[in-house]
Design an enzyme around this catalytic site. Structure first.
Site, short mmCIF file in Angstrom:
data_model
loop_
_atom_site.label_atom_id
_atom_site.label_comp_id
_atom_site.label_asym_id
_atom_site.label_seq_id
_atom_site.Cartn_x
_atom_site.Cartn_y
_atom_site.Cartn_z
N TYR A 71 3.95 -36.56 2.35
CA TYR A 71 4.65 -37.83 2.46
C TYR A 71 6.07 -37.64 2.98
O TYR A 71 6.61 -38.52 3.66
CB TYR A 71 4.74 -38.53 1.09
CG TYR A 71 3.58 -39.43 0.75
CD1 TYR A 71 2.28 -38.94 0.73
CD2 TYR A 71 3.79 -40.76 0.42
CE1 TYR A 71 1.23 -39.76 0.39
CE2 TYR A 71 2.74 -41.59 0.07
CZ TYR A 71 1.47 -41.08 0.06
OH TYR A 71 0.42 -41.90 -0.27
N LYS A 111 -6.88 -28.27 -2.99
CA LYS A 111 -7.82 -27.87 -1.94
C LYS A 111 -7.52 -26.41 -1.61
O LYS A 111 -7.19 -26.05 -0.48
CB LYS A 111 -7.63 -28.80 -0.72
CG LYS A 111 -8.70 -28.68 0.34
CD LYS A 111 -10.05 -29.28 -0.08
CE LYS A 111 -11.12 -28.93 0.95
NZ LYS A 111 -12.46 -29.38 0.55
N ASP A 116 -12.23 -32.76 -3.29
CA ASP A 116 -13.47 -33.46 -2.90
C ASP A 116 -14.43 -33.54 -4.09
O ASP A 116 -15.03 -34.57 -4.37
CB ASP A 116 -14.13 -32.81 -1.67
CG ASP A 116 -14.23 -31.30 -1.76
OD1 ASP A 116 -13.64 -30.69 -2.68
OD2 ASP A 116 -14.91 -30.70 -0.89
N ASP A 169 -2.34 -40.05 -4.69
CA ASP A 169 -2.41 -41.43 -4.18
C ASP A 169 -3.87 -41.88 -4.13
O ASP A 169 -4.24 -42.94 -4.62
CB ASP A 169 -1.78 -41.48 -2.78
CG ASP A 169 -1.91 -42.86 -2.14
OD1 ASP A 169 -1.65 -43.86 -2.85
OD2 ASP A 169 -2.29 -42.94 -0.96
N ASP A 199 -6.16 -44.39 -7.05
CA ASP A 199 -6.86 -45.63 -6.69
C ASP A 199 -8.31 -45.57 -7.17
O ASP A 199 -8.84 -46.54 -7.71
CB ASP A 199 -6.86 -45.85 -5.17
CG ASP A 199 -5.75 -46.80 -4.74
OD1 ASP A 199 -4.73 -46.89 -5.45
OD2 ASP A 199 -5.89 -47.46 -3.68
C1 IPM Z 1 0.98 -46.19 -4.03
C2 IPM Z 1 0.97 -46.79 -2.66
C3 IPM Z 1 2.09 -46.15 -1.86
C4 IPM Z 1 1.82 -44.67 -1.76
C5 IPM Z 1 2.29 -46.75 -0.46
C6 IPM Z 1 2.45 -48.25 -0.51
C7 IPM Z 1 3.43 -46.10 0.26
O1 IPM Z 1 -0.27 -46.60 -2.05
O2 IPM Z 1 2.00 -46.36 -4.73
O3 IPM Z 1 -0.01 -45.57 -4.40
O4 IPM Z 1 1.07 -44.22 -0.90
O5 IPM Z 1 2.38 -43.93 -2.56
MG MG Z 2 -1.72 -45.76 -3.36
#
Ligand code: IPM
Ligand code: MG
Length: 354
Positions: free
Chosen positions: A142, A188, A220, A244, A248
């Site tokens: 990032y 990884k 993975d 990240d 999710d």
């Molecule tokens: C998160 C979001 C952010 C990230 C984006 C919006 C930059 O997806 O907080 O997980 O990738 O960190």
């Molecule tokens: Mg995110």
């Protein structure tokens, strides 16, 4: 206690949900005798519209001078056309790196009352899901060098130092000590040199935490195990981008993304707190959004930045009791259920705070 809190409502439903969290905090202040001063800053799309950039230096300075930051959400299709360096998301990245928030805690829990919302089979989640993603937040791909070459190719560099790995790994081990004493390092290492450095560094550090079990998993495979056997995980430690993606996935298996809070921390008590979900511009300003993730983020703030465990617990208990009593916002209501709006949900929680 005196608390100086900076609010970052941001875009979309951000202002709707932050408003409810503020009402909850005001109620806590009233019951427990605290003094909370709120100050608001612009970040994300709203800041692009008003100031031409996603985050002004002034806004960052105001945040830096506070005790803690509560953020709603940033971004939306309205700003899809703006160039990469000016996107609303840059505000988040700027706050994280500008405030030195290297440690991102993202708990994923299944609320028993909402377990039918999980997309996983009941047999897979029979024993519940309660895991914590500890994501490195200010390093890696990032924030590495990125750019375009004259030949038209592009690059993003993933770089980690031993110190960056150690400080986040310590946080993961410490968090595991307050939970089920198990850390899984997700990487990884069969391909990436940075991952090999993570393994060396974390396995070395683990000697100081002999009461915590450490295992390793390729990213993975981890993404498969999360849906195959989520209870394997207690604390999942990982670098920025893997974190990240996996956070999710972890939030989705709970089926209640509108309920999940997060904290971004450093080594002092300062922190930034925000719901895991996004800005949902389609329902902004309609009194539909679920404010619970933001309200629970405010609870995390009381716990981590102000060491007010009783007050944090009071909020969490009020949320649980509202859920037990059948209070549902639209996103977590089953078809046919009655549901409450954003403010109505705030009311139901506030009147249950003890
Ligand atoms: C998160 C979001 C952010 C990230 C984006 C919006 C930059 O997806 O907080 O997980 O990738 O960190
Ligand atoms: Mg995110």
């Amino acid at each position: 206690m005196n608390m100086n809190i900076v609010l970052v409502p941001g875009d979309g439903i951000g202002p709707d949900i932050v408003r409810e969290a503020v009402r909850v905090l005001d109620r806590i202040a009233e019951i427990y005798g605290h003094d909370i001063a709120f100050r608001e800053i612009d970040a994300g799309g709203i800041s692009i519209d008003k100031h031409g950039v996603p985050l002004t230096e002034d806004a960052l300075a105001v945040a830096a001078a506070s005790d803690a930051v509560l953020l709603g959400a940033v971004g939306g299709p309205k700003w899809d056309h703006v160039p990469g360096s000016l996107r609303p998301e840059k505000a988040l990245l700027g706050l994280r790196s500008g405030l030195g928030l290297f440690c991102n805690l993202r708990p994923a829990v299944i609320y028993p009352e909402l377990s039918s919302a999980s997309p996983l089979k009941p047999s897979v989640i029979a024993d519940g899901v309660d895991l914590l993603v500890v994501r490195e937040l200010t390093g890696g791909i990032y924030f590495g060098e990125k750019g375009r070459n004259p030949d038209g190719s592009a690059f993003d560099v993933m770089r980690y130092s031993v110190d960056e790995i150690r400080r986040i790994a310590r946080k993961a081990f410490e968090a595991a000590r307050l939970r089920r004493h198990h850390v899984t390092l997700v990487d990884k290492a069969n391909v990436l040199e940075t991952s090999r450095l993570w393994r060396e560094t974390v396995s070395d550090l683990a000697k100081n935490y002999s009461d915590v079990e450490l295992d390793y998993m390729y990213v993975d495979n981890a993404s498969m195990q999360l849906v195959r056997d989520p209870k394997h995980f207690d604390v999942l430690l990982t670098e920025n981008m893997f974190g990240d993606i996996l956070s999710d996935e972890a939030s989705m298996i709970t089926g209640s993304i509108g309920m999940l809070a997060s904290a971004s921390l450093r080594n002092d008590s300062f922190g930034m707190y925000e719901p895991i979900h996004g800005s949902a511009p389609d329902i902004a300003g309609k009194d539909i959004a679920n404010p619970i993730a933001t309200i629970l983020s405010a609870a995390m703030m009381l716990r981590y930045s102000f060491a007010l465990e009783n007050e944090a617990k009071a909020i969490e208990d009020a949320v649980s009791s509202a859920l037990r009593d059948g209070v549902r916002t639209k996103d977590i209501a089953l078809s046919g259920d009655e549901w409450v709006g954003t403010a109505g949900c705030g009311d139901e929680i506030i009147r249950r705070i003890k």
